[in-house]
Design a protein around this motif. Structure first.
Motif, PDB file in Angstrom:
ATOM      1  N   LEU A 278       5.594  -7.564   8.383  1.00 25.56           N
ATOM      2  CA  LEU A 278       5.028  -6.225   7.620  1.00 25.56           C
ATOM      3  C   LEU A 278       6.357  -5.233   7.955  1.00 25.56           C
ATOM      4  O   LEU A 278       6.520  -5.709   9.438  1.00 25.56           O
ATOM      5  CB  LEU A 278       4.140  -5.778   8.697  1.00 25.56           C
ATOM      6  CG  LEU A 278       3.638  -4.249   8.992  1.00 25.56           C
ATOM      7  CD1 LEU A 278       2.819  -4.329   8.138  1.00 25.56           C
ATOM      8  CD2 LEU A 278       2.344  -4.642  10.607  1.00 25.56           C
ATOM      9  N   ALA A 279       6.227  -4.806   6.613  1.00 21.45           N
ATOM     10  CA  ALA A 279       7.564  -4.122   6.756  1.00 21.45           C
ATOM     11  C   ALA A 279       6.156  -2.150   6.380  1.00 21.45           C
ATOM     12  O   ALA A 279       5.628  -2.079   5.445  1.00 21.45           O
ATOM     13  CB  ALA A 279       8.559  -3.708   6.097  1.00 21.45           C
ATOM     14  N   GLN A 280       6.958  -1.525   7.262  1.00 17.13           N
ATOM     15  CA  GLN A 280       6.095   0.292   7.038  1.00 17.13           C
ATOM     16  C   GLN A 280       7.200   1.430   7.198  1.00 17.13           C
ATOM     17  O   GLN A 280       8.740   1.225   7.846  1.00 17.13           O
ATOM     18  CB  GLN A 280       5.557   1.046   7.808  1.00 17.13           C
ATOM     19  CG  GLN A 280       4.139  -0.466   8.024  1.00 17.13           C
ATOM     20  CD  GLN A 280       3.619  -0.420   9.205  1.00 17.13           C
ATOM     21  OE1 GLN A 280       4.158   0.003  10.412  1.00 17.13           O
ATOM     22  NE2 GLN A 280       2.180  -0.571   8.983  1.00 17.13           N
ATOM     23  N   VAL A 281       7.855   2.366   5.480  1.00 19.47           N
ATOM     24  CA  VAL A 281       8.137   3.032   5.661  1.00 19.47           C
ATOM     25  C   VAL A 281       8.076   4.726   4.940  1.00 19.47           C
ATOM     26  O   VAL A 281       7.309   4.455   4.562  1.00 19.47           O
ATOM     27  CB  VAL A 281       9.777   2.060   4.650  1.00 19.47           C
ATOM     28  CG1 VAL A 281       9.961   2.083   3.768  1.00 19.47           C
ATOM     29  CG2 VAL A 281      11.124   3.174   5.123  1.00 19.47           C
ATOM     30  N   GLY A 282       8.106   5.641   5.640  1.00 16.88           N
ATOM     31  CA  GLY A 282       7.881   6.788   5.030  1.00 16.88           C
ATOM     32  C   GLY A 282       8.888   7.797   5.435  1.00 16.88           C
ATOM     33  O   GLY A 282       9.762   7.522   6.075  1.00 16.88           O
ATOM     34  N   VAL A 283       8.824   8.831   4.578  1.00 17.60           N
ATOM     35  CA  VAL A 283       9.478  10.395   4.717  1.00 17.60           C
ATOM     36  C   VAL A 283       7.412  11.441   4.986  1.00 17.60           C
ATOM     37  O   VAL A 283       7.205  11.195   4.077  1.00 17.60           O
ATOM     38  CB  VAL A 283       9.666  11.026   2.910  1.00 17.60           C
ATOM     39  CG1 VAL A 283      11.545   9.799   3.145  1.00 17.60           C
ATOM     40  CG2 VAL A 283       9.255  10.399   2.189  1.00 17.60           C
ATOM     41  N   PHE A 284       8.422  12.150   5.721  1.00 15.65           N
ATOM     42  CA  PHE A 284       7.325  12.556   6.549  1.00 15.65           C
ATOM     43  C   PHE A 284       7.827  13.956   6.035  1.00 15.65           C
ATOM     44  O   PHE A 284       8.660  14.598   6.664  1.00 15.65           O
ATOM     45  CB  PHE A 284       6.762  12.290   7.626  1.00 15.65           C
ATOM     46  CG  PHE A 284       6.254  10.721   7.373  1.00 15.65           C
ATOM     47  CD1 PHE A 284       4.473  11.437   7.233  1.00 15.65           C
ATOM     48  CD2 PHE A 284       6.224   9.837   7.693  1.00 15.65           C
ATOM     49  CE1 PHE A 284       3.354   9.988   7.052  1.00 15.65           C
ATOM     50  CE2 PHE A 284       5.870   8.472   7.543  1.00 15.65           C
ATOM     51  CZ  PHE A 284       4.166   8.684   7.546  1.00 15.65           C
ATOM     52  N   THR A 285       6.908  15.387   6.325  1.00 14.78           N
ATOM     53  CA  THR A 285       6.950  17.055   6.905  1.00 14.78           C
ATOM     54  C   THR A 285       5.949  16.598   7.762  1.00 14.78           C
ATOM     55  O   THR A 285       5.972  15.551   8.595  1.00 14.78           O
ATOM     56  CB  THR A 285       7.326  17.608   6.206  1.00 14.78           C
ATOM     57  OG1 THR A 285       6.707  19.236   6.174  1.00 14.78           O
ATOM     58  CG2 THR A 285       5.593  17.290   4.853  1.00 14.78           C
TER      59      THR A 285
ATOM     60  N   VAL B 158       1.036  -1.220  -0.089  1.00 18.43           N
ATOM     61  CA  VAL B 158      -0.287  -0.061   0.049  1.00 18.43           C
ATOM     62  C   VAL B 158       1.481   1.276   0.097  1.00 18.43           C
ATOM     63  O   VAL B 158       1.417   1.375   0.822  1.00 18.43           O
ATOM     64  CB  VAL B 158      -0.804  -0.111   1.405  1.00 18.43           C
ATOM     65  CG1 VAL B 158      -1.940   1.357   1.104  1.00 18.43           C
ATOM     66  CG2 VAL B 158      -1.771  -0.807   1.497  1.00 18.43           C
ATOM     67  N   ILE B 159       0.740   2.240  -1.341  1.00 19.30           N
ATOM     68  CA  ILE B 159       1.853   3.742  -1.365  1.00 19.30           C
ATOM     69  C   ILE B 159       0.479   4.704  -0.300  1.00 19.30           C
ATOM     70  O   ILE B 159      -0.101   4.470  -0.821  1.00 19.30           O
ATOM     71  CB  ILE B 159       2.102   3.708  -2.151  1.00 19.30           C
ATOM     72  CG1 ILE B 159       3.181   2.484  -2.967  1.00 19.30           C
ATOM     73  CG2 ILE B 159       2.829   4.896  -2.189  1.00 19.30           C
ATOM     74  CD1 ILE B 159       3.691   2.213  -4.202  1.00 19.30           C
ATOM     75  N   THR B 160       0.854   5.277   0.473  1.00 19.03           N
ATOM     76  CA  THR B 160      -0.437   6.475   0.770  1.00 19.03           C
ATOM     77  C   THR B 160       1.241   7.526   0.834  1.00 19.03           C
ATOM     78  O   THR B 160       2.180   7.644   1.100  1.00 19.03           O
ATOM     79  CB  THR B 160      -0.214   6.251   2.097  1.00 19.03           C
ATOM     80  OG1 THR B 160      -0.666   3.997   2.321  1.00 19.03           O
ATOM     81  CG2 THR B 160      -1.467   7.216   2.847  1.00 19.03           C
ATOM     82  N   LEU B 161      -0.028   8.829   0.273  1.00 18.80           N
ATOM     83  CA  LEU B 161       0.840   9.851   0.344  1.00 18.80           C
ATOM     84  C   LEU B 161      -0.624  10.955   0.869  1.00 18.80           C
ATOM     85  O   LEU B 161      -1.630  11.073   0.575  1.00 18.80           O
ATOM     86  CB  LEU B 161       0.282  10.843  -1.049  1.00 18.80           C
ATOM     87  CG  LEU B 161       1.119  11.773  -1.940  1.00 18.80           C
ATOM     88  CD1 LEU B 161       2.249  12.591  -1.058  1.00 18.80           C
ATOM     89  CD2 LEU B 161       0.518  12.360  -3.416  1.00 18.80           C
TER      90      LEU B 161
ATOM     91  N   LEU C  64       1.859  14.874   7.273  1.00 22.33           N
ATOM     92  CA  LEU C  64       1.994  14.934   6.190  1.00 22.33           C
ATOM     93  C   LEU C  64       2.955  13.929   5.154  1.00 22.33           C
ATOM     94  O   LEU C  64       4.270  14.968   5.982  1.00 22.33           O
ATOM     95  CB  LEU C  64       1.991  16.526   5.050  1.00 22.33           C
ATOM     96  CG  LEU C  64       1.512  16.285   3.572  1.00 22.33           C
ATOM     97  CD1 LEU C  64       0.810  16.054   3.474  1.00 22.33           C
ATOM     98  CD2 LEU C  64       1.710  17.819   2.662  1.00 22.33           C
ATOM     99  N   GLY C  65       2.964  12.955   4.991  1.00 22.26           N
ATOM    100  CA  GLY C  65       3.850  12.496   3.706  1.00 22.26           C
ATOM    101  C   GLY C  65       3.586  11.238   2.993  1.00 22.26           C
ATOM    102  O   GLY C  65       2.513  11.130   2.911  1.00 22.26           O
TER     103      GLY C  65
END
Lengths: 375, 375, 375
Positions: free
Chosen positions: A141-148, A90-93, A129-130
């Protein structure tokens, strides 16, 4: 070669689902009267009042727009679009949670106590927001993201902070139940020449704005935090435990403190056949669905929980205080989407930021009740 | 023995209904020019713009979450959950109306004039967070509840006020129509060492913020108010009348004033076959449903109304002023959920809080128009 | 004789449709560092996050209630009721757009660049409370209305402004495509003894609050503005151009300035079979619907656009500055209701309101990205 997974039946479909939740809290903090705050007595509030929508758009796109109106303001919560066209991913913006901990990932609708472990709020976990990606297949389960920043903070016209956030969990079946072993790591650059952070926590209830422990604003360049997660649920029993370390990178020659918090919890259903579900794609406990709900003539589910929670905001010259809690809660879930919760906590506070007369060490008791529904 | 009433078909059902309303007002106050306010001329506004949802949850639970966005802010209105599993009884928890009067209980969608009787706003009636029970069977209606503050006020971190509120009505068939004889009583403890109350009313329209009558803030410990209600509707005619007394318990040796207001109204449908409905489970008038709506080629319903309204804010040393009004209104209801309203009022003001030059006694005229729909 | 058109199937029908949109922007302004603003670097925001509803009510009535929550506040956008019972005519009452220009009438979901032509924001176009009528039959479109202020401004208790607004367009088929020749004229009386206006524009992105061109507040009695519109769309190509003049009527003997702005745009689809639709009943471009959307295994639609935009805020003693822009954008529309947009602009600024050191003339570059969906 089509980018759309032909096995995904949602690929060509519209869907729409309204969302809402209401949590009505009443609580009282019994602390030394020498603190002299009007805020610690019996108080009531809407803890959360969410309204929103979610759905899918042809092409494997999805969305959620939701906001909290409990404070008579609009606080956007989950506001994002996602893409589910890649198998197991799942890609989330948009604005969503940066995978900070197991309990922060868990919906506030499902927690065993009225408030999450105190490190979750103390360390400032919030939706931001990311852009993130999540992979879940079988026990992985693996989750990774960049956020502001949080979108509300983005309205101020200054440099935006940014962070890199990751969380990983193994979710095997074990001893006839569901096991969770996880961890997360986070780097958050405040991206300002001279910024401050502040860590603090309410005393086990949100109805008061008094925080016994509070580092006050301290100068900072960036934050690095990491956590460990452990859980098991099976039959009427469950156990959960987490701990998290928050390291503050301070400017110039100032020493960098590391603060720590965590909790350990055990729960037992008093009603026959009920169990605490686990969500593989979130890596966290889910919704209790009573085996004998009231609409079928049953009693619903009744669960008792015990928790030890600690938060240490003293380190490297910063004296924010230490707080320990032993809490007990009783949940009544008459039907899947309605819940009543009674909880009690005894707090030990040392080096408190709020003085009781001249005393920085004291005890307090907290009793709270919640009525909740969601859809 | 199942707690679910097997005769209640909603016991096991989900339902969901969106809610909305919009009231667009234009009005003008013609008062002595020596008052010199920019606020009294022709002005327009969204009087109310509500969005929300309501529904039922299996197990005889129900809910409503709704808010007013007319002021470009979020003002939560009805935000509650309820339980209907006991025959003839509704138990409600959350923010709702504390049964203050017949017209305050009546939806603002259905009132015969653009604004309710002036005592309703003058005495500060508003939705508040509380727990209530209502019993209605045949001609008997009884409502009782305990309430604290409005959720917006609960955000300020001070001691919460509390109140006990009750309302009772007999609703017999009489003279070929529906009769209503009712009353209510209320005790509201402000629960602060030293608090203030303020009673005031706009001149028959919400478009201005000027209030000719206004006690200004006066010190108070608690409020006790009680009201009498009378109504009859049958064929093209209806009559309604109410009066309410507000007694302020002031601190120390200060005399306790009692303020009073009320109204008497008569209405007549000019279109054949139309009548003003009455809602037994609210003890108040309901929605006009034209016998010949425009979608069936008819004209809709047209109704003319007359009203006398008074408010006396002078007592025991407090001089807030006296206001009397004679008003006339014309309603056009082309279809059940759309309404246009034209009203006119002539006001007599004495001991006014707002001076016209040096004069505290003067007259004013108000003309207003409303366009409205809801769903 | 029934006022309801028997050929209008909606006359007797209820309908309800939820509405939502989300635009997530990231952009960076590269300007002389001597400007020294924290606001010009890389920044992200929710540009718009709308939630609302629209529908029809028996009797040829319709409604829309929608608000923007992107700024963590409630900003009512379209909030109106309308009547469609007269053939080819729509009558609208409530907050809606006063037909200011072609691009202002066009939904922000469909514009070729992230922001509209700079005159649209510079001249303060916004939705306002009003009553309007629109006639469209074949190639003729005529729109006229009377408006007062934006509902948020109506909350301040002062004299309301009013305006008369008209727009007209001829929409013939030409050269195998759709032609648009239009114009609009507007008179806006500020209706205050002494009021001010302010014209200014951001540099091609909304993520910053810096405006290089800005008249600052200047005294004014009324505004008169008029615009010309031209467009053609056919096959993979489209052209649009507009210009607008804003004349300020200033009090006493102060000279009345006229400010001017406009743009010219050309676009080309790179994907086969795609075209920019045109909406006859709005007189503006509509939604791109890819011929081969991703849910059918296609690539979606890809469009490249070029634009020249100018804004001149210098006249009659007012020196607000001049801004010119050449912009390029690339749109990817994978499916009807999802869109990704990349745009770049080069700006020339003269007589800037914001100094770069001591320099009032300089250049800047802007790069922006948007992800968007709506329903």
């Amino acid at each position: 070669e089509a980018p759309v997974d032909p096995k995904n039946p949602k690929a060509g479909k519209w869907s729409f689902k309204p969302r809402g939740r209401l949590q009505i809290d009443t609580a009282s903090v019994s602390a030394p009267s020498s603190i002299g705050s009007k805020s610690l007595g019996l108080a009531s509030e809407f803890r959360r009042a969410y309204l929103g929508v979610e759905g899918t758009i042809p092409g494997n796109f999805g969305y959620r727009i939701e906001a909290d109106i409990a404070n008579s303001t609009i606080d956007p919560t989950d506001v994002y679009m996602n893409y589910t066209g890649i198998k197991n991913v799942v890609i989330t913006l948009g604005q969503h949670k940066p995978f900070e901990s197991m309990e922060d990932t868990e919906s506030d609708l499902f927690t065993s106590f009225m408030e999450r472990g105190s490190f979750n709020t103390a360390f400032g976990f919030e939706r931001r927001l990311g852009l993130s990606a999540q992979y879940q297949k079988g026990m992985i389960l693996a989750q990774v993201g960049v956020f502001t920043d949080n979108v509300t903070d983005l309205n101020t016209d200054s440099d935006n902070s940014y962070s890199i956030d990751g969380r990983f969990a193994l979710q095997p079946r074990l001893l006839g139940g569901q096991m969770h072993i996880g961890g997360s790591a986070h780097y958050h650059d405040l991206n300002e020449g001279y910024a401050t952070v502040r860590y603090r926590a309410r005393p086990f209830t949100h109805t008061t704005d008094v925080r016994f422990v509070d580092t006050k604003a301290i100068s900072a360049l960036s934050e690095t935090n990491y956590g460990l997660e452990l859980a098991w649920t099976g039959g009427p029993l469950h156990f959960t435990a987490e701990s998290q370390w928050m390291e503050v990178n301070r400017p110039g020659g100032i020493a960098d403190p590391t603060f720590n918090g965590g909790y350990a919890e055990a729960g037992l259903f008093l009603t026959k056949g009920d169990t605490l579900p686990y969500r593989m794609n979130e890596g966290a406990p889910g919704r209790i669905k009573p085996k004998n709900p009231v609409e079928k003539g049953g009693l619903g589910a009744v669960q008792a929980n015990l928790r030890y929670d600690w938060l240490d905001l003293n380190d490297a010259g910063v004296v924010g205080g230490r707080q320990q809690l032993v809490g007990a809660s009783l949940l009544w879930v008459p039907t899947d989407y309605v819940r009543f919760l009674l909880d009690y906590g005894h707090l030990w506070v040392n080096d408190a930021a709020v003085l009781a007369g001249t005393d920085r060490s004291y005890n307090a008791d907290v009793v709270g009740m919640r009525a909740q529904f969601d859809f």
